[in-house]
Design a protein around this motif. Structure first.
Motif, PDB file in Angstrom:
ATOM      1  N   ASP A 148      16.243  -8.988 -11.840  1.00 54.08           N
ATOM      2  CA  ASP A 148      16.344  -9.462 -10.511  1.00 54.08           C
ATOM      3  C   ASP A 148      15.613  -8.995  -9.607  1.00 54.08           C
ATOM      4  OD1 ASP A 148      18.820 -10.747 -11.550  1.00 54.08           O
ATOM      5  OD2 ASP A 148      20.219  -9.318 -10.917  1.00 54.08           O
ATOM      6  N   GLY A 149      14.983  -7.874  -9.976  1.00 52.35           N
ATOM      7  CA  GLY A 149      13.770  -7.447  -9.013  1.00 52.35           C
ATOM      8  C   GLY A 149      14.173  -6.396  -8.235  1.00 52.35           C
ATOM      9  N   ASN A 150      15.431  -5.811  -8.330  1.00 54.20           N
ATOM     10  CA  ASN A 150      15.890  -4.795  -7.289  1.00 54.20           C
ATOM     11  C   ASN A 150      15.904  -3.433  -8.132  1.00 54.20           C
ATOM     12  OD1 ASN A 150      17.997  -5.147  -8.940  1.00 54.20           O
ATOM     13  ND2 ASN A 150      19.340  -6.262  -7.178  1.00 54.20           N
ATOM     14  N   TRP A 151      15.403  -3.099  -9.129  1.00 54.44           N
ATOM     15  CA  TRP A 151      15.741  -1.808  -9.821  1.00 54.44           C
ATOM     16  C   TRP A 151      15.080  -0.876  -9.239  1.00 54.44           C
ATOM     17  CZ3 TRP A 151      11.255   1.168 -10.952  1.00 54.44           C
ATOM     18  CH2 TRP A 151      10.061   0.483 -10.908  1.00 54.44           C
ATOM     19  N   VAL A 152      13.958  -0.879  -8.265  1.00 58.53           N
ATOM     20  CA  VAL A 152      13.722   0.338  -7.394  1.00 58.53           C
ATOM     21  C   VAL A 152      14.736   0.885  -6.729  1.00 58.53           C
ATOM     22  CG1 VAL A 152      11.894   0.755  -5.713  1.00 58.53           C
ATOM     23  CG2 VAL A 152      11.329  -0.975  -7.328  1.00 58.53           C
ATOM     24  N   ASN A 153      15.430   0.204  -6.249  1.00 57.96           N
ATOM     25  CA  ASN A 153      16.581   0.862  -5.457  1.00 57.96           C
ATOM     26  C   ASN A 153      17.774   1.199  -6.205  1.00 57.96           C
ATOM     27  OD1 ASN A 153      15.006   0.603  -3.053  1.00 57.96           O
ATOM     28  ND2 ASN A 153      15.688  -1.383  -2.976  1.00 57.96           N
ATOM     29  N   GLY A 154      17.775   1.391  -7.387  1.00 52.65           N
ATOM     30  CA  GLY A 154      18.874   1.238  -8.420  1.00 52.65           C
ATOM     31  C   GLY A 154      19.340   2.773  -8.750  1.00 52.65           C
ATOM     32  N   GLY A 155      18.489   3.730  -8.186  1.00 47.27           N
ATOM     33  CA  GLY A 155      18.704   5.353  -8.363  1.00 47.27           C
ATOM     34  C   GLY A 155      18.151   5.584  -9.599  1.00 47.27           C
ATOM     35  N   TRP A 156      17.112   4.879 -10.352  1.00 45.59           N
ATOM     36  CA  TRP A 156      16.784   5.318 -11.595  1.00 45.59           C
ATOM     37  C   TRP A 156      15.634   6.305 -11.664  1.00 45.59           C
ATOM     38  CZ3 TRP A 156      20.188   3.339 -14.711  1.00 45.59           C
ATOM     39  CH2 TRP A 156      20.828   2.264 -14.500  1.00 45.59           C
ATOM     40  N   PRO A 157      15.437   6.843 -12.766  1.00 45.90           N
ATOM     41  CA  PRO A 157      14.117   8.105 -12.669  1.00 45.90           C
ATOM     42  C   PRO A 157      12.943   7.330 -12.101  1.00 45.90           C
ATOM     43  CG  PRO A 157      15.087   8.046 -14.859  1.00 45.90           C
ATOM     44  CD  PRO A 157      15.875   6.837 -14.174  1.00 45.90           C
ATOM     45  N   GLN A 158      12.096   8.171 -11.350  1.00 43.66           N
ATOM     46  CA  GLN A 158      11.109   7.565 -10.526  1.00 43.66           C
ATOM     47  C   GLN A 158       9.884   7.360 -11.564  1.00 43.66           C
ATOM     48  OE1 GLN A 158      12.975  10.683  -9.491  1.00 43.66           O
ATOM     49  NE2 GLN A 158      14.505   9.049  -8.466  1.00 43.66           N
ATOM     50  N   ASN A 159       9.639   8.138 -12.375  1.00 37.02           N
ATOM     51  CA  ASN A 159       8.296   8.394 -13.003  1.00 37.02           C
ATOM     52  C   ASN A 159       8.402   7.760 -14.329  1.00 37.02           C
ATOM     53  OD1 ASN A 159       6.028   9.426 -14.077  1.00 37.02           O
ATOM     54  ND2 ASN A 159       6.516  11.295 -14.877  1.00 37.02           N
ATOM     55  N   ASN A 160       7.805   6.800 -14.740  1.00 37.75           N
ATOM     56  CA  ASN A 160       7.858   5.953 -16.071  1.00 37.75           C
ATOM     57  C   ASN A 160       9.209   5.283 -16.174  1.00 37.75           C
ATOM     58  OD1 ASN A 160       4.947   6.081 -16.986  1.00 37.75           O
ATOM     59  ND2 ASN A 160       5.305   8.244 -16.860  1.00 37.75           N
ATOM     60  N   THR A 161       9.745   4.609 -15.104  1.00 42.48           N
ATOM     61  CA  THR A 161      11.215   4.566 -15.271  1.00 42.48           C
ATOM     62  C   THR A 161      11.540   3.950 -16.528  1.00 42.48           C
ATOM     63  OG1 THR A 161      11.017   3.948 -12.920  1.00 42.48           O
ATOM     64  CG2 THR A 161      12.983   3.185 -14.047  1.00 42.48           C
ATOM     65  N   ASP A 162      11.096   2.704 -17.021  1.00 40.97           N
ATOM     66  CA  ASP A 162      11.756   2.112 -18.246  1.00 40.97           C
ATOM     67  C   ASP A 162      11.335   3.019 -19.443  1.00 40.97           C
ATOM     68  OD1 ASP A 162       8.814   2.004 -18.256  1.00 40.97           O
ATOM     69  OD2 ASP A 162       8.616   0.067 -18.688  1.00 40.97           O
ATOM     70  N   TYR A 163      10.324   3.846 -19.662  1.00 41.64           N
ATOM     71  CA  TYR A 163      10.177   4.786 -20.861  1.00 41.64           C
ATOM     72  C   TYR A 163      11.126   5.920 -20.658  1.00 41.64           C
ATOM     73  CZ  TYR A 163       7.765   8.223 -23.758  1.00 41.64           C
ATOM     74  OH  TYR A 163       7.566   8.948 -24.710  1.00 41.64           O
ATOM     75  N   SER A 164      11.279   6.576 -19.296  1.00 40.90           N
ATOM     76  CA  SER A 164      12.227   7.662 -19.327  1.00 40.90           C
ATOM     77  C   SER A 164      13.569   7.092 -19.616  1.00 40.90           C
ATOM     78  CB  SER A 164      12.064   8.025 -17.895  1.00 40.90           C
ATOM     79  OG  SER A 164      10.813   8.678 -17.531  1.00 40.90           O
ATOM     80  N   LEU A 165      14.035   6.055 -19.161  1.00 38.59           N
ATOM     81  CA  LEU A 165      15.449   5.665 -19.530  1.00 38.59           C
ATOM     82  C   LEU A 165      15.591   5.294 -21.244  1.00 38.59           C
ATOM     83  CD1 LEU A 165      16.440   3.259 -16.440  1.00 38.59           C
ATOM     84  CD2 LEU A 165      17.489   5.440 -17.273  1.00 38.59           C
ATOM     85  N   SER A 166      14.540   4.743 -21.915  1.00 36.87           N
ATOM     86  CA  SER A 166      14.459   4.621 -23.171  1.00 36.87           C
ATOM     87  C   SER A 166      14.789   5.919 -23.929  1.00 36.87           C
ATOM     88  CB  SER A 166      13.431   3.876 -23.700  1.00 36.87           C
ATOM     89  OG  SER A 166      12.083   4.680 -23.710  1.00 36.87           O
TER      90      SER A 166
END
Length: 258
Positions: free
Chosen positions: A162-180
């Motif tokens: 949806d393009g609104n992941w920036v404001n989702g409170g996710w990790p700021q550094n390498n977001t997709d990698y960090s979450l995986s």
């Protein structure tokens, strides 16, 4: 990839190739770069050179193989985020599930070691999920579940789409990698709890480790840790005889916090 439009290895949208040919070509090109003592170029495994429609139609084939535009992406476009999650989390989970039935019982126990990263830590000072309640749920072994891990990853992917992941409170550094890697860490703890219920003589122990910033193609050869040192903790965990060690996170042969 530097193939011409008429090349048999061309992977542009105009000619759809099989997943196996894509993987073989990518691996061959990286090997050529290494053999020539050149840096493995990020473009060799770049999404822009792969038919994304083919990836969408063959998701199972790509779980466990990642495509990266750069070691430090500044954005998380789709379908890149989905591929990173599928590779690092879903691919790992599928591999463990497939391997367990083939593991031979041993009086000393059987061991699984998953490669993770400090970037996936729940309570990192600079890189963590902002939602305190969610962090606590993921940290609590009693509330931790496959559904919780999967729903967290799915929520991120939906926001990415949806393009609104920036404001989702996710990790700021390498977001997709960090979450995986956060998912891999959580999966390690959850699986250790499940495997602990197996009877004596059939026990399987599972741990994860962070190899560090290793000097490989993935880091653009900028890593500070030699590959043999990066592999040391994983090998140590695979050979250690202490059966009380399971569901833990290690780096440099020391237990660290999730």
């Amino acid at each position: 990839m530097k193939s011409s439009p008429n090349s048999p290895t061309n992977l542009t949208v105009g000619k759809q190739r099989s997943p196996s040919k894509v993987l073989v070509h990518c691996c061959q090109q990286v090997k050529v770069n290494i053999d020539n003592k050149r840096k493995a170029r990020a473009e060799d495994l770049s999404l822009k050179n792969v038919n994304t429609l083919m990836i969408e139609e063959n998701k199972e084939c790509f779980s466990g193989f990642g495509f990266f535009d750069s070691p430090h992406p500044s954005a998380v476009p789709m379908p890149r985020a989905e591929i990173v999650i599928n590779t690092n989390y879903i691919g790992t989970k599928n591999m463990v599930k497939a391997a367990i039935p083939f593991m031979r019982p041993s009086s000393e126990g059987v061991r699984i070691v998953l490669v993770s990263s400090r970037l996936g830590r729940l309570n990192g000072r600079r890189n963590r999920i902002a939602n305190v309640a969610l962090r606590q749920q993921l940290e609590d072994t009693e509330s931790l579940s496959k559904d919780l891990i999967d729903s967290t990853m799915n929520k991120f992917l939906i926001q990415t789409k949806d393009g609104n992941w920036v404001n989702g409170g996710w990790p700021q550094n390498n977001t997709d990698y960090s979450l995986s890697k956060l998912a891999v860490n959580a999966y390690t703890r959850l699986t250790a709890k499940i495997l602990a219920e197996r009877p004596e003589g059939q026990r399987i122990y599972i741990n994860c480790c962070c190899p560090g910033w290793v000097k490989t193609a993935m880091t653009g050869w900028a890593g500070l840790t030699p590959p043999e040192e990066g592999a040391d903790t994983a090998v140590w965990l695979a050979l250690i005889r202490d059966q009380s060690i399971s569901g833990k996170f290690f780096a440099e042969r020391r237990e660290i916090n999730f």
